[in-house]
Design a protein around this motif. Sequence first.
Motif, PDB file in Angstrom:
ATOM      1  N   GLY A 370       0.922  -1.263  -0.108  1.00 37.10           N
ATOM      2  CA  GLY A 370       0.055   0.001  -0.002  1.00 37.10           C
ATOM      3  C   GLY A 370       0.812   1.215  -0.112  1.00 37.10           C
ATOM      4  N   GLU A 371       2.120   1.181   0.284  1.00 43.40           N
ATOM      5  CA  GLU A 371       3.116   2.189   0.089  1.00 43.40           C
ATOM      6  C   GLU A 371       3.920   2.506  -1.075  1.00 43.40           C
ATOM      7  N   PHE A 372       4.642   1.223  -1.264  1.00 47.36           N
ATOM      8  CA  PHE A 372       5.477   1.210  -2.586  1.00 47.36           C
ATOM      9  C   PHE A 372       4.647   1.281  -3.868  1.00 47.36           C
ATOM     10  N   ILE A 373       3.418   0.481  -4.014  1.00 44.01           N
ATOM     11  CA  ILE A 373       2.878   0.361  -5.341  1.00 44.01           C
ATOM     12  C   ILE A 373       2.405   1.831  -5.780  1.00 44.01           C
ATOM     13  N   PRO A 374       1.594   2.128  -4.721  1.00 40.14           N
ATOM     14  CA  PRO A 374       1.172   3.659  -5.279  1.00 40.14           C
ATOM     15  C   PRO A 374       2.301   4.706  -5.866  1.00 40.14           C
ATOM     16  N   TYR A 375       3.302   4.578  -4.768  1.00 46.04           N
ATOM     17  CA  TYR A 375       4.608   5.307  -5.296  1.00 46.04           C
ATOM     18  C   TYR A 375       5.155   4.999  -6.549  1.00 46.04           C
ATOM     19  N   ALA A 376       5.271   3.750  -6.731  1.00 51.71           N
ATOM     20  CA  ALA A 376       5.684   3.377  -7.985  1.00 51.71           C
ATOM     21  C   ALA A 376       4.982   3.424  -9.132  1.00 51.71           C
ATOM     22  N   GLU A 377       3.651   3.509  -9.157  1.00 49.63           N
ATOM     23  CA  GLU A 377       2.665   4.111 -10.210  1.00 49.63           C
ATOM     24  C   GLU A 377       2.815   5.454 -10.518  1.00 49.63           C
ATOM     25  N   GLU A 378       3.028   6.276  -9.595  1.00 51.71           N
ATOM     26  CA  GLU A 378       3.142   7.618  -9.586  1.00 51.71           C
ATOM     27  C   GLU A 378       4.154   8.012 -10.290  1.00 51.71           C
ATOM     28  N   THR A 379       5.465   7.375 -10.203  1.00 49.69           N
ATOM     29  CA  THR A 379       6.501   7.559 -10.517  1.00 49.69           C
ATOM     30  C   THR A 379       7.191   6.910 -12.013  1.00 49.69           C
ATOM     31  N   GLY A 380       6.081   5.808 -12.262  1.00 50.70           N
ATOM     32  CA  GLY A 380       6.344   5.212 -13.382  1.00 50.70           C
ATOM     33  C   GLY A 380       7.325   3.882 -13.228  1.00 50.70           C
ATOM     34  N   LEU A 381       7.781   3.873 -11.896  1.00 52.53           N
ATOM     35  CA  LEU A 381       8.572   2.790 -11.761  1.00 52.53           C
ATOM     36  C   LEU A 381       8.022   1.268 -11.748  1.00 52.53           C
ATOM     37  N   ILE A 382       6.675   1.584 -11.690  1.00 53.49           N
ATOM     38  CA  ILE A 382       5.708   0.132 -11.660  1.00 53.49           C
ATOM     39  C   ILE A 382       5.969  -0.677 -12.883  1.00 53.49           C
ATOM     40  N   VAL A 383       6.365  -0.066 -13.913  1.00 54.40           N
ATOM     41  CA  VAL A 383       6.627  -0.842 -15.116  1.00 54.40           C
ATOM     42  C   VAL A 383       7.720  -1.792 -14.983  1.00 54.40           C
ATOM     43  N   PRO A 384       9.044  -1.238 -14.489  1.00 52.01           N
ATOM     44  CA  PRO A 384      10.122  -2.318 -14.370  1.00 52.01           C
ATOM     45  C   PRO A 384       9.944  -3.265 -13.326  1.00 52.01           C
ATOM     46  N   LEU A 417      -0.548   1.531 -15.932  1.00 49.73           N
ATOM     47  CA  LEU A 417       0.497   2.086 -16.463  1.00 49.73           C
ATOM     48  C   LEU A 417       1.261   1.204 -17.627  1.00 49.73           C
ATOM     49  N   HIS A 418       1.549  -0.044 -16.972  1.00 48.46           N
ATOM     50  CA  HIS A 418       2.124  -1.265 -17.765  1.00 48.46           C
ATOM     51  C   HIS A 418       1.412  -1.542 -18.925  1.00 48.46           C
ATOM     52  N   PHE A 419       0.249  -1.832 -18.803  1.00 42.99           N
ATOM     53  CA  PHE A 419      -0.687  -2.420 -19.808  1.00 42.99           C
ATOM     54  C   PHE A 419      -0.914  -1.223 -20.836  1.00 42.99           C
ATOM     55  N   GLN A 420      -0.822  -0.192 -20.689  1.00 43.14           N
ATOM     56  CA  GLN A 420      -0.756   0.911 -21.667  1.00 43.14           C
ATOM     57  C   GLN A 420       0.616   1.361 -22.415  1.00 43.14           C
ATOM     58  N   HIS A 421       1.507   0.527 -21.689  1.00 38.43           N
ATOM     59  CA  HIS A 421       2.560   1.119 -22.216  1.00 38.43           C
ATOM     60  C   HIS A 421       2.880   0.430 -23.654  1.00 38.43           C
ATOM     61  N   PRO A 422       3.650   1.328 -24.532  1.00 40.03           N
ATOM     62  CA  PRO A 422       3.668   0.805 -25.940  1.00 40.03           C
ATOM     63  C   PRO A 422       4.448  -0.462 -26.205  1.00 40.03           C
ATOM     64  N   ASN A 423       5.374  -0.804 -25.496  1.00 41.10           N
ATOM     65  CA  ASN A 423       6.059  -2.065 -25.473  1.00 41.10           C
ATOM     66  C   ASN A 423       5.613  -2.989 -24.423  1.00 41.10           C
ATOM     67  N   PHE A 424       4.718  -3.018 -24.033  1.00 37.43           N
ATOM     68  CA  PHE A 424       3.876  -4.031 -23.273  1.00 37.43           C
ATOM     69  C   PHE A 424       3.871  -5.376 -23.701  1.00 37.43           C
ATOM     70  N   LEU A 425       3.367  -5.707 -25.034  1.00 36.14           N
ATOM     71  CA  LEU A 425       3.140  -6.956 -25.628  1.00 36.14           C
ATOM     72  C   LEU A 425       4.689  -7.393 -25.954  1.00 36.14           C
TER      73      LEU A 425
END
Length: 576
Positions: A370-384, A417-425
């Motif tokens: 509940g702390e690191f996932i929202p922060y990762a989504e906010e910063t874009g770090l959720i993708v890696p 954010l990850h699903f909508q990333h151009p390189n997701f597939l």
Amino acid sequence: MDDQKFDHEFPEQHTVNLPQCLVRKIFQNIKEGIMITNAKGEIIEVNAAFEFVTGYNREDVIGKNPKLLQSGIHDRAFYQTMWTSIHTTGSWQGEIWNKRKTNEIYPEWLHILKVVDESNEHTYNCAIFTDLSERKTVEHELEKRKLTDSLTDVSNRFAFLKRLEALLETSTTLENMYHAVYFIDLDRFKHLNETLGHSNGDILLTEIAKRLRTCLRNKDIVARYGADEFILAITNLQNLDDATFFAQKMTELIEEPIYIQDHEIFVTANIGISLYPSQGVTAEDLVHRAEKAMDFAKRQTTEKIMLYFDELNIDSSRVLLLDAEIRKAIEQKAFDVYYQPKVDTKTEETLGFEALARWNNEVLGFVSPGEFIPYAEETGLIVPISEVILEKVFEDSKRLAELGLPRLPIAVNISSLHFQHPNFLESIKGMLGRAQTDASFFEIEVTERTVMNNANETVEKFNELRELGFTLSIDDFGTGYSSLSYLVRFPLDTLKIDRSFIQQICHQQEKQAVVDAIIHMSHRLNMRVVAEGVEQQDQVQLLRTLDCDEIQGFYYSKPLPFDEAVRFMQTSLQNK
């Protein structure tokens, strides 16, 4: 329209001398007010609409100067500009404030035409006007609605920021004075709203707003900032003690019992405070810091009032540390994967798992998702982070086979954010190839909001994922804006009902009815249904009765590290 154009459109041979009775009829019945003056500036004629709007009878004004209508609002320069336009161009039009016979000031749209008779000997001015009072009233009401919260009748967020900015612009020369911004969040309002019903929840919010208004003086401002959030600006405070005094006063007012029907309701709140000018010089800065202070207060067990400059310096340091440690963890692939079983509702057989990210950091300790996932989504770090999790899930699935166990499907929740990333597939394909595993052993979960954000793009990606072999699931259903009938567009295999519906399913008939409808409609769309957040025996029994397919929740198991998930699976197979 100039004279030349008028003559062109109506040539002399086609003009008709209108009967005086017709001209008089038109003059008296036209809805605009008309006033005609001669060269001396004397009123020589008015119509019925003039009498209705101004309140003056014809006999009151004939022979008088139009100055009797002047409101006193406009200065001499205004009228000089008007008459200059009339003398040089033959007309003037614009908005003007005039005065009725009752001395009431009113707005009108006025058009004055200079008219010369056929002999060019006599000049007249014809004033034609429309009363704008009603329109102004409507505009004022619309402006008020735009700036006012319709439920509580206090300012809304937009109006608060606008008024606070205006206040701060006039406060730059203040010395030894403070303005304080208070961000207030009501505790357990969602629970109260669900328990009491939304209409009673509205009554509660209205009462809180009314109480907070009693704290205001002069230029102070109160607004409803969110569903259960209020914000105040208290001006011209002498010292910090004054700021905390007002916070205590607000707390006491909020905590007084509220009587709704036969219920005595007690409400508590968390309050964050920021001060001008020491903690911000713009409205947005002050609001942001007051909100940060409130968030910190919510995490405390005793202190419910928090000044921004105290503990939040520590909180800011934690954010910086969190960012640095997340980046290290991505590089070192230091995130763990836990697995929560999904169990057949009727047979209690383990049908699969959901993979969940966990992080135990040597510097920060265990960091809640509940702390690191929202922060990762906010910063874009959720993708890696998602890519690290997916790689580990693919490897763990292969380990099941190496242990001689069936490779039950593992669901992985993909962030929007990850699903909508151009390189997701392409990224997914690459990871499957490197792991040398088959997509048929995995389920891709996306939230309802992700599906609805860009429906066309979602359908295309879903179809490609299906071609790769993945099964597809929609997570947290019921928290967004879609409908079951709309979901028929998407090639989904599974629908997961959000835990908020399950928690009260045995106590609220409405929740039970919604869950029942979701299950039946999903089955008609050939989708399996998973209930999330199941914790109690009576929930299991009811879901069994409603023909729900799978259950996931603490009733059967909390999320488990891989080795414990293997043991859970082995026990399930032995009891089969």
